[in-house]
Design an enzyme around this catalytic site. Structure first.
Site, PDB file in Angstrom:
ATOM      1  N   ASP A   1     -10.017   1.610  -4.023  1.00 57.78           N
ATOM      2  CA  ASP A   1      -9.041   1.574  -2.932  1.00 57.78           C
ATOM      3  C   ASP A   1      -8.201   2.851  -3.010  1.00 57.78           C
ATOM      4  OD1 ASP A   1      -6.962   0.764  -1.097  1.00 57.78           O
ATOM      5  OD2 ASP A   1      -7.477  -1.308  -1.459  1.00 57.78           O
TER       6      ASP A   1
ATOM      7  N   ASN B   1     -10.043   5.327   2.686  1.00 58.46           N
ATOM      8  CA  ASN B   1      -9.018   4.911   1.733  1.00 58.46           C
ATOM      9  C   ASN B   1      -8.538   6.102   0.917  1.00 58.46           C
ATOM     10  OD1 ASN B   1      -7.335   2.863   0.517  1.00 58.46           O
ATOM     11  ND2 ASN B   1      -8.924   1.405   1.102  1.00 58.46           N
TER      12      ASN B   1
ATOM     13  N   GLU C   1       0.832  -1.208   0.000  1.00 61.09           N
ATOM     14  CA  GLU C   1       0.000   0.000   0.000  1.00 61.09           C
ATOM     15  C   GLU C   1       0.865   1.256   0.000  1.00 61.09           C
ATOM     16  OE1 GLU C   1      -2.528   1.769  -0.149  1.00 61.09           O
ATOM     17  OE2 GLU C   1      -4.371   0.638   0.205  1.00 61.09           O
TER      18      GLU C   1
END
Length: 302
Positions: A204, A154, A22
């Site tokens: 996301d 997110n 991420e």
């Protein structure tokens, strides 16, 4: 909408096998890309010039996001609401926020610095189902609530005129756009930019390119997709990983997109590449035919 044979081909550049890769972010001072494996609290650094990568931090707990400070240090946003600086020279510094009441069982998940050096930082839902929160960390280190009842905070991104902020709620399968007051940091007048409830996967991480279009990564959707400012999908780029988690632009001219992927199903145990795709958990680079812009730096005092 463009998809298929004419779409760009992603290149696997760091085969890290991340549980939850991420938060990629290009550091222009070092000319490297930093990214995370969230539940492992691992911070990685990828050097495009050499094609090499290394793990530079193996911390305790979880690290959900980070910004680059004006000084060049990173500001890490961790579990329980902890906010802590790190630099490659001196390592972890003392937390400027040790914890946040009500976030003891949660963690930060995605963050972004604004043009004034504040940071918008969102948290995950708690295990008992309580929704997350989007906080605003001001430059003096004070925290306030920007958005309540966030359904899995997110990706975030600013409109080119710096009058709007995009905010992704993965649990609601939507991206909202708020009016943003640069002087005060206040958000208002939420509107739905993208309702992804009928699409494959869930939005996301995201970024905004140099033409003002939104690129969103799709968890369990195996792709990133580009949307114009009215929410119309323009292009898709597919990846050999089901869980595509975030996208950013980097390089000296911000002409390369870097995309993280994941092996793991959220907070659960990691899957396998047989289940999740041959590139699951890796960092990819891809030429999207459009560039990005530098992200803002945080200027939080500590």
């Amino acid at each position: 909408m463009t998809v298929g044979a004419d779409s760009p081909t992603p290149e696997l550049v760091a085969d890290t096998h991340c549980h939850t890769g991420e938060g990629p972010l290009y550091h222009p001072d070092e000319e490297v890309v930093y990214f995370l494996d969230i539940p492992e609290a691992d911070l990685y650094r990828y050097d495009p010039a050499t094609g090499s990568h290394e793990r530079v931090l193996d911390a305790e707990g979880a690290v959900g996001g980070f910004t680059i400070q004006e000084s060049g240090d990173l500001l890490l946003f961790c579990d329980e609401g902890r906010i802590q600086p790190w630099s490659p020279e001196t390592g972890l510094g003392d937390p400027l926020v040790a914890s946040i009441d009500g976030e003891e069982a949660s963690r930060f998940n995605d963050v972004i610095a604004d043009p004034e050096g504040r940071v918008f930082c969102g948290t995950m839902p708690s295990p008992d189902g309580e929704p997350g929160t989007l906080y605003r960390l001001d430059t003096d280190g004070s925290l306030s609530v920007a958005v309540e009842d966030a359904r899995l905070s997110n990706g975030l991104g600013f409109t080119p005129d710096r009058e709007g902020l995009y905010f992704t709620e993965t649990g609601a399968s939507r991206i909202s756009r708020y009016s943003y007051d640069r002087t005060t940091g206040e958000l208002s007048d939420r509107e739905t930019f993208l309702d992804a409830s009928d699409l494959a996967g869930h939005p996301d991480g995201m970024t905004v390119d140099a033409q003002g279009c939104v690129w969103s990564a799709f968890w369990d959707g195996g792709r990133i997709a580009r949307y114009d400012p009215d929410g119309t999908e323009l292009e898709r780029v597919e990846f050999p990983a089901r869980k595509v988690s975030a996208v950013t632009f980097g390089g000296p001219d911000y002409e390369t997109a870097y995309v993280t992927t994941a092996l793991g199903p959220g907070e659960g145990p990691a899957g396998t590449r047989e289940e999740e795709g041959s590139g699951a958990g890796a960092l990819f680079a891809v030429d999207l035919g459009v560039g990005g812009v530098p992200e803002h730096r945080s200027r939080v005092e500590y």
